[in-house]
Design a protein around this motif. Sequence first.
Motif, PDB file in Angstrom:
ATOM      1  N   VAL A   6       9.707   3.290  13.172  1.00  0.00           N
ATOM      2  CA  VAL A   6      10.625   3.984  12.268  1.00  0.00           C
ATOM      3  C   VAL A   6      11.564   2.964  11.627  1.00  0.00           C
ATOM      4  O   VAL A   6      12.143   2.115  12.310  1.00  0.00           O
ATOM      5  CB  VAL A   6      11.437   5.043  13.039  1.00  0.00           C
ATOM      6  CG1 VAL A   6      12.467   5.699  12.126  1.00  0.00           C
ATOM      7  CG2 VAL A   6      10.501   6.098  13.629  1.00  0.00           C
ATOM      8  N   LYS A   7      11.733   3.055  10.320  1.00  0.00           N
ATOM      9  CA  LYS A   7      12.608   2.128   9.590  1.00  0.00           C
ATOM     10  C   LYS A   7      14.018   2.703   9.557  1.00  0.00           C
ATOM     11  O   LYS A   7      14.226   3.843   9.137  1.00  0.00           O
ATOM     12  CB  LYS A   7      12.078   1.912   8.178  1.00  0.00           C
ATOM     13  CG  LYS A   7      12.808   0.827   7.407  1.00  0.00           C
ATOM     14  CD  LYS A   7      12.169   0.569   6.035  1.00  0.00           C
ATOM     15  CE  LYS A   7      10.848  -0.136   6.144  1.00  0.00           C
ATOM     16  NZ  LYS A   7      10.336  -0.595   4.816  1.00  0.00           N
ATOM     17  N   ASN A  29       9.883  12.283   4.264  1.00  0.00           N
ATOM     18  CA  ASN A  29       9.182  11.432   5.238  1.00  0.00           C
ATOM     19  C   ASN A  29      10.072  11.190   6.449  1.00  0.00           C
ATOM     20  O   ASN A  29      10.314  10.053   6.845  1.00  0.00           O
ATOM     21  CB  ASN A  29       8.815  10.088   4.587  1.00  0.00           C
ATOM     22  CG  ASN A  29       7.868  10.219   3.427  1.00  0.00           C
ATOM     23  OD1 ASN A  29       6.653  10.182   3.602  1.00  0.00           O
ATOM     24  ND2 ASN A  29       8.405  10.380   2.230  1.00  0.00           N
ATOM     25  N   ASP A  31       9.713  11.408   9.515  1.00  0.00           N
ATOM     26  CA  ASP A  31       9.161  10.715  10.684  1.00  0.00           C
ATOM     27  C   ASP A  31       9.123   9.201  10.506  1.00  0.00           C
ATOM     28  O   ASP A  31       8.935   8.464  11.479  1.00  0.00           O
ATOM     29  CB  ASP A  31       7.753  11.231  10.976  1.00  0.00           C
ATOM     30  CG  ASP A  31       6.798  11.036   9.802  1.00  0.00           C
ATOM     31  OD1 ASP A  31       7.268  11.133   8.639  1.00  0.00           O
ATOM     32  OD2 ASP A  31       5.605  10.797  10.034  1.00  0.00           O
ATOM     33  N   ARG A  32       9.343   8.742   9.279  1.00  0.00           N
ATOM     34  CA  ARG A  32       9.245   7.299   9.003  1.00  0.00           C
ATOM     35  C   ARG A  32      10.601   6.609   8.902  1.00  0.00           C
ATOM     36  O   ARG A  32      10.677   5.383   8.942  1.00  0.00           O
ATOM     37  CB  ARG A  32       8.476   7.066   7.698  1.00  0.00           C
ATOM     38  CG  ARG A  32       7.039   7.499   7.737  1.00  0.00           C
ATOM     39  CD  ARG A  32       6.334   7.237   6.417  1.00  0.00           C
ATOM     40  NE  ARG A  32       6.292   5.820   6.062  1.00  0.00           N
ATOM     41  CZ  ARG A  32       5.701   5.369   4.972  1.00  0.00           C
ATOM     42  NH1 ARG A  32       5.124   6.206   4.120  1.00  0.00           N
ATOM     43  NH2 ARG A  32       5.702   4.060   4.704  1.00  0.00           N
ATOM     44  N   ALA A 277       9.295   1.533   1.109  1.00  0.00           N
ATOM     45  CA  ALA A 277       8.120   1.368   1.972  1.00  0.00           C
ATOM     46  C   ALA A 277       7.661  -0.087   2.068  1.00  0.00           C
ATOM     47  O   ALA A 277       6.822  -0.409   2.908  1.00  0.00           O
ATOM     48  CB  ALA A 277       6.966   2.214   1.440  1.00  0.00           C
ATOM     49  N   MET A 282       4.183   4.206  -0.386  1.00  0.00           N
ATOM     50  CA  MET A 282       4.308   5.560   0.124  1.00  0.00           C
ATOM     51  C   MET A 282       4.135   6.551  -1.017  1.00  0.00           C
ATOM     52  O   MET A 282       4.352   6.225  -2.187  1.00  0.00           O
ATOM     53  CB  MET A 282       5.680   5.759   0.788  1.00  0.00           C
ATOM     54  CG  MET A 282       6.868   5.576  -0.153  1.00  0.00           C
ATOM     55  SD  MET A 282       8.478   5.639   0.682  1.00  0.00           S
ATOM     56  CE  MET A 282       8.592   7.384   1.082  1.00  0.00           C
TER      57      MET A 282
END
Length: 392
Positions: A6-7, A29, A31-32, A277, A282
């Motif tokens: 995860v960023k 997004n 979850d990212r 991204a 993305m």
Amino acid sequence: MPFDGVKRVTVLGSTGSIGCSTLDLIARNRDRFDVVALTAHRNVASLAEQARRLKPGLAVIADESQYAALKAELAGSGTEVAAGADAVVEAARMSSDWVMAGIVGAAGLAPTLAAVRRGACVALANKECLVSAGSLFLAEVEKAGATLLPVDSEHNAIFQVLDQDRLNAVDRITLTASGGPFRTWTREEMARATPAQAVAHPRWEMGAKISVDSATLMNKGLELIEAHYLFPVGEGRLDVIIHPESIVHSMVAYVDGSVLAQLGSPDMRTPIAYTLAWPERMATPAIRLDLAQIAQLTFQRPDTKRFPALTVAREALCAGSGAPTALNAANEVAVAAFLAGKIGFLDIVAVSQSVLEDGVGGGDIPADLEEVYEIDRIARIRAEEWVQNHLR
């Protein structure tokens, strides 16, 4: 190398148009990305809504008078609240993998530099960092080993198609400009232009200040200065071309005759997503490009007689030292005066030209932020004096 896990992200200027577009992508997004901190100037309602939705560890309002209101809005939310310019800088210093530098104006300089100095990956949407403090800013990027990713659609386009390891193979870099709402207007018509007409951009949804800059073409002049610092091929190899459809976002021509361009629908979520991204890509909700439906793309050389901002900006770039800093500050004052109905549309560029002709920003290249701020301060004083002497 792809980014694993995860960023963790920080958004400086989260309630502006760039900030909102950034958070739209993050929300799609979840979850990212993990939101570490959000900052805004004084829009408590929007900042509080964003914080409740994305649950950052910290929310900062730059206007200290709004602290109590933000604290009340976020009571019990789990998000820490702070206020003031120093708190914005502290938010930028917090550990995160990626920082959106989306604060408009000189207020964005210190927090963006703070993010750079800790070696962050910085998505740069703040023009002032390079226009007002280009040499200083890039020196800090190199010293800290930070990563700088341009967000402006034009610079992002160049970044995507430029072979930065072989700049000697570049023949020309061309920034595209929509031409703004007054592209076909005469000088006489522009003299009567209202703020409402100037902010009604035909292609992009932007804030009032940048929309006016687009109408004068000063926005493209400032981007020319940015490009000089981002892509060091020399001022003589930087061009601007008018492209009303805003489909080709910029081009790089090489010595072998090849011209590489980045195309896409006019949606800032595309360049933002490229930086968010990076080094991957993305998905975005941007409208997919259908060239058959568009059918025709048009280009023309800018008319610098009707739009002298490009000439003024290039002259400031060639003058060097603190001239770009003075140009940026004077332009901010002039745009604000126009939006307030104090001066006419054609006066905007005249203000900046007058400040530069007064020699503001001459001398050595600013060595630190204090010197940048001092040039900025003097330029604003001179610009305000011009406005007061030419009130409508």
